[in-house]
Design a protein around this motif. Structure first.
Motif, PDB file in Angstrom:
ATOM      1  N   ASP A 302       0.825  -1.215   0.000  1.00  0.00           N
ATOM      2  CA  ASP A 302       0.000   0.000   0.000  1.00  0.00           C
ATOM      3  C   ASP A 302       0.856   1.261   0.000  1.00  0.00           C
ATOM      4  N   GLU A 303       2.092   1.157   0.497  1.00  0.00           N
ATOM      5  CA  GLU A 303       2.970   2.322   0.585  1.00  0.00           C
ATOM      6  C   GLU A 303       3.513   2.765  -0.774  1.00  0.00           C
ATOM      7  N   ILE A 304       3.408   1.909  -1.788  1.00  0.00           N
ATOM      8  CA  ILE A 304       3.929   2.239  -3.115  1.00  0.00           C
ATOM      9  C   ILE A 304       3.044   3.312  -3.746  1.00  0.00           C
ATOM     10  N   GLN A 305       3.635   4.452  -4.085  1.00  0.00           N
ATOM     11  CA  GLN A 305       2.866   5.608  -4.541  1.00  0.00           C
ATOM     12  C   GLN A 305       2.557   5.586  -6.030  1.00  0.00           C
ATOM     13  N   ASP A 306       3.302   4.813  -6.805  1.00  0.00           N
ATOM     14  CA  ASP A 306       3.075   4.757  -8.251  1.00  0.00           C
ATOM     15  C   ASP A 306       3.189   3.302  -8.688  1.00  0.00           C
ATOM     16  N   LYS A 307       2.037   2.692  -9.001  1.00  0.00           N
ATOM     17  CA  LYS A 307       2.018   1.300  -9.435  1.00  0.00           C
ATOM     18  C   LYS A 307       1.749   1.164 -10.935  1.00  0.00           C
ATOM     19  N   ALA A 308       1.822   2.275 -11.647  1.00  0.00           N
ATOM     20  CA  ALA A 308       1.503   2.254 -13.077  1.00  0.00           C
ATOM     21  C   ALA A 308       2.723   2.472 -13.966  1.00  0.00           C
ATOM     22  N   THR A 309       3.648   3.334 -13.530  1.00  0.00           N
ATOM     23  CA  THR A 309       4.806   3.665 -14.360  1.00  0.00           C
ATOM     24  C   THR A 309       5.742   2.462 -14.487  1.00  0.00           C
ATOM     25  N   ALA A 310       6.196   2.215 -15.706  1.00  0.00           N
ATOM     26  CA  ALA A 310       7.172   1.145 -15.939  1.00  0.00           C
ATOM     27  C   ALA A 310       8.574   1.722 -15.758  1.00  0.00           C
ATOM     28  N   PHE A 311       9.103   1.625 -14.545  1.00  0.00           N
ATOM     29  CA  PHE A 311      10.418   2.169 -14.237  1.00  0.00           C
ATOM     30  C   PHE A 311      11.515   1.285 -14.813  1.00  0.00           C
ATOM     31  N   THR A 312      12.617   1.908 -15.195  1.00  0.00           N
ATOM     32  CA  THR A 312      13.796   1.158 -15.660  1.00  0.00           C
ATOM     33  C   THR A 312      14.866   1.071 -14.578  1.00  0.00           C
ATOM     34  N   HIS A 313      14.896   2.060 -13.671  1.00  0.00           N
ATOM     35  CA  HIS A 313      15.923   2.123 -12.630  1.00  0.00           C
ATOM     36  C   HIS A 313      15.290   2.457 -11.282  1.00  0.00           C
ATOM     37  N   LEU A 314      15.929   1.980 -10.233  1.00  0.00           N
ATOM     38  CA  LEU A 314      15.521   2.308  -8.875  1.00  0.00           C
ATOM     39  C   LEU A 314      16.707   2.869  -8.116  1.00  0.00           C
ATOM     40  N   ARG A 315      16.388   3.710  -7.135  1.00  0.00           N
ATOM     41  CA  ARG A 315      17.399   4.246  -6.236  1.00  0.00           C
ATOM     42  C   ARG A 315      16.949   3.955  -4.807  1.00  0.00           C
TER      43      ARG A 315
END
Length: 334
Positions: A302-315
Motif C-alpha cells: 500500500d505504501e507504493i505511490q506509483d504502481k503504473a509507471t514502468a520504471f527502468t531504474h531504482l534508487r
C-alpha cells in the motif's frame, strides 16, 4: 589454437552465470577420480592443504580426473543458474601446478530440460591453451543465449573453479498474464550499478537469490560520521510496474539503517552505466522515507505511490548508513 589472456575481470560487476549461489548444478562428468566435479562452482579460488589425502590420492579443492592413456579428453557438464549470453570464462587452475590440463574448450546448448544423447551442442570456445596455477580468462565470441555448458579439458587434469561471465537473458513471453516477477533479481538481469559506499560488502549481494547467509552477504556501508545518507542505483531486469517491495535486514541487528526510501526513474537509455547520467535521472518517489527494524523482512504494498509507471531504474536510499541483506521488487514486466 587460441591462447588465454592475462587475468582481469572482463567488465565492472561481471556476473558469474555459473555461480553456485544462483542455483547452478554440476550434472555429470567423464571422470572425477581425484577431486569432485561439484567443486567447480564453489565460491573462492580453492585452497591447498599440504598433508591432506584421500583413499584415491592427494585431496584437491577442484575437479580432477585421472591420467588418461587413451588419447581422449575429459569433460564436465553444468546447468547454468542464470541462463544467458556468455562473454568470458575463467578456467581457474589454482593450486594445480603439475596436473593442470594443457588446454580447454567450451560447448553450450539451450534446452528447457536436461541434455541427453540427442542434444545438439555448439562449440562456443575452441581449444585454448591454459596455464597451471593461474586464472585463465578467455573471451567467448558468441551472442546466443545458453542454459548449459560443457567444459572440455585436454587431455586430463584438474581445474579448481569455472566462472562463466555473461548477461542473464529471460524470455518474458513465458511469464503468465498478471504474474508478478522479481524485477530486481540478479538472475533475471537486475544489476546494481552505482552506490555511495560498499566498504563492508558488495552491492550486488542485495539482488542475490535466497536470504542472506550471514552479515557479510548483503550490502553494508561504513559508519557515516558526517551529514547525508547512503544510496544505491540499480537497473531493473526489465521495465516494470512495481506492486510489492521487500526490504530484508536479515542478520543486520546493530547496524541496520534507521530508515529507507525508494525512488524510480525511466531512462532513455536503460543500458547506460555512466555515473553522471545515472545520478541525473529524473527520480520520483515510490516509497517515502520509512522506518526499518533489525533482522526482519519488511513488506510494502500500500505504501507504493506509483504502481503504473514502468520504471527502468531504482534508487534505494538508506538513512544514515548501515546494511541491507536483500531487496525484492515484484512487478509486471512491460
Amino acid at each position: 589454437m587460441s591462447h588465454a589472456i592475462d587475468f582481469e575481470l572482463p567488465y565492472p560487476g561481471a556476473l558469474n552465470l555459473a555461480a553456485e549461489r544462483l542455483g547452478t548444478q554440476v550434472l555429470s562428468c567423464s571422470d572425477d577420480f581425484f577431486a569432485s566435479k561439484d567443486n567447480l562452482i564453489k565460491s573462492g579460488r580453492g585452497i591447498f592443504i599440504a598433508d591432506k589425502y584421500t583413499d584415491n590420492g592427494k585431496w584437491m579443492d577442484g575437479w580432477e580426473s585421472r591420467r588418461r592413456r587413451d588419447g581422449g579428453y575429459d569433460w564436465c557438464t553444468l546447468r547454468l543458474g542464470a541462463p544467458g549470453r556468455i562473454d568470458f570464462i575463467d578456467a581457474d587452475t589454482n593450486h594445480f601446478r603439475g596436473n593442470a590440463p594443457a588446454s580447454v574448450s567450451l560447448d553450450a546448448c539451450y534446452c528447457l530440460g536436461e541434455p541427453d544423447a540427442s542434444t545438439q551442442w555448439t562449440e562456443i570456445l575452441p581449444k585454448t591453451s591454459v596455464n597451471a596455477h593461474s586464472q585463465n580468462l578467455i573471451k567467448v565470441d558468441n551472442a546466443d543465449n545458453w542454459t548449459h555448458v560443457r567444459l572440455n579439458i585436454y587431455p586430463d587434469g584438474g581445474v579448481a573453479r569455472l566462472r562463466v561471465y555473461g548477461s542473464p537473458q529471460v524470455d518474458w513471453s513465458r511469464t503468465l498474464p498478471g504474474e508478478l516477477v522479481d524485477l530486481a533479481a540478479i538472475a533475471n538481469g537486475g544489476r546494481a550499478l552505482l552506490c555511495s559506499d560498499m566498504f563492508f560488502s558488495d552491492m550486488q549481494n542485495l539482488l542475490m537469490p535466497g536470504r542472506g547467509v550471514n552479515m557479510g552477504d548483503g550490502w553494508e556501508t561504513k559508519r557515516r560520521r558526517g551529514p547525508g545518507y547512503d544510496w544505491l542505483i540499480m537497473r531493473l531486469a526489465a521495465p516494470g510496474a512495481l506492486q510489492k517491495v521487500i526490504v530484508d535486514t536479515c542478520h543486520f541487528k546493530g547496524n541496520y539503517p534507521d530508515r529507507f526510501s525508494l525512488e524510480g526513474a525511466v531512462a532513455a537509455d536503460p543500458n547506460t552505466t555512466d555515473a553522471d547520467s545515472l545520478k541525473a535521472l529524473d527520480w520520483q518517489a515510490i516509497i517515502p522515507e520509512t522506518k526499518l527494524h533489525a533482522h526482519r523482512e519488511h513488506l510494502f504494498m500500500d505504501e507504493i505511490q506509483d504502481k503504473a509507471t514502468a520504471f527502468t531504474h531504482l534508487r534505494l536510499n538508506i538513512y544514515p548508513d548501515g546494511g541491507v541483506s536483500r531487496l525484492r521488487v515484484l512487478g509486471y514486466p512491460k
